[in-house]
Design a protein around this motif. Sequence first.
Motif, short mmCIF file in Angstrom:
data_model
loop_
_atom_site.label_atom_id
_atom_site.label_comp_id
_atom_site.label_asym_id
_atom_site.label_seq_id
_atom_site.Cartn_x
_atom_site.Cartn_y
_atom_site.Cartn_z
N TYR A 1 17.91 11.50 -3.42
CA TYR A 1 18.28 10.25 -2.88
C TYR A 1 18.63 10.28 -1.55
CZ TYR A 1 20.91 5.91 -1.94
OH TYR A 1 21.52 4.95 -1.72
N THR B 1 25.93 -2.38 -5.48
CA THR B 1 24.96 -1.29 -5.83
C THR B 1 26.04 -0.30 -6.23
OG1 THR B 1 23.48 -1.90 -4.24
CG2 THR B 1 23.53 0.54 -4.82
N TYR C 1 25.62 3.89 -8.08
CA TYR C 1 25.39 5.22 -8.34
C TYR C 1 25.67 5.96 -9.56
CZ TYR C 1 24.52 3.80 -3.70
OH TYR C 1 24.34 2.86 -2.58
N TYR D 1 28.20 4.86 -13.98
CA TYR D 1 27.82 4.27 -12.61
C TYR D 1 29.11 4.09 -11.77
CZ TYR D 1 22.85 3.74 -13.66
OH TYR D 1 21.43 3.99 -14.25
N TYR E 1 22.82 12.03 -6.40
CA TYR E 1 22.73 10.78 -7.17
C TYR E 1 21.38 10.95 -7.83
CZ TYR E 1 26.11 8.36 -4.02
OH TYR E 1 27.02 7.83 -3.26
N VAL F 1 20.32 4.72 -9.75
CA VAL F 1 20.95 3.55 -8.96
C VAL F 1 20.80 2.36 -9.69
CG1 VAL F 1 20.62 2.16 -6.84
CG2 VAL F 1 19.98 4.51 -6.66
#
Length: 164
Positions: free
Chosen positions: A88, A101, A103, A111, A139, A142
């Motif tokens: 990533y 967003t 991760y 996440y 990461y 996503v």
Amino acid sequence: MKPLTPTVLLSLLGVALAQGTSPLTLDYSQSLVRTVTVDGKSSEQRTPNYVKVRPGDLLAQTVVARNVSSRTLKNIVVRLPVPTGMVYQGPDGGTQTGVRTEYSIDGGKTYAASPTKKVTVTENGKSVTKDVEAKPNEYQAVRWLISEMKAGSEMKVSFRAQVK
């Protein structure tokens, strides 16, 4: 290296199929991103659906979510793994309104906006376990949380990853 598309598409299809007949369609694409200089000016050049990747290549991993229903959809979740053999590198584009967003550093089990991991360090001669923020190159997936999509609208979410 073989094309990465089929594995990612299966992951996305699993998300869509889990919802039954979905009012949401997800289209995945991958583009090679290169910086080119013409007449002293640098710009990005993208090659869509690029499959002959080499170590060091930078690729944009993109999902276009489309609300194909006649009603507003709320609380949409789109997940995309960082492809195997890639690292990533960051978002591909700016932050969109109404999108959060997150991760994952554990293969998509959990996440967070800033995932943390436990590390043991020595402080004053004693071992101490602390939570530290994971680095983006750790990461593994996503997730985008889209608060709302109007009927007939679409939204693009994307990140960049570099081939190892």
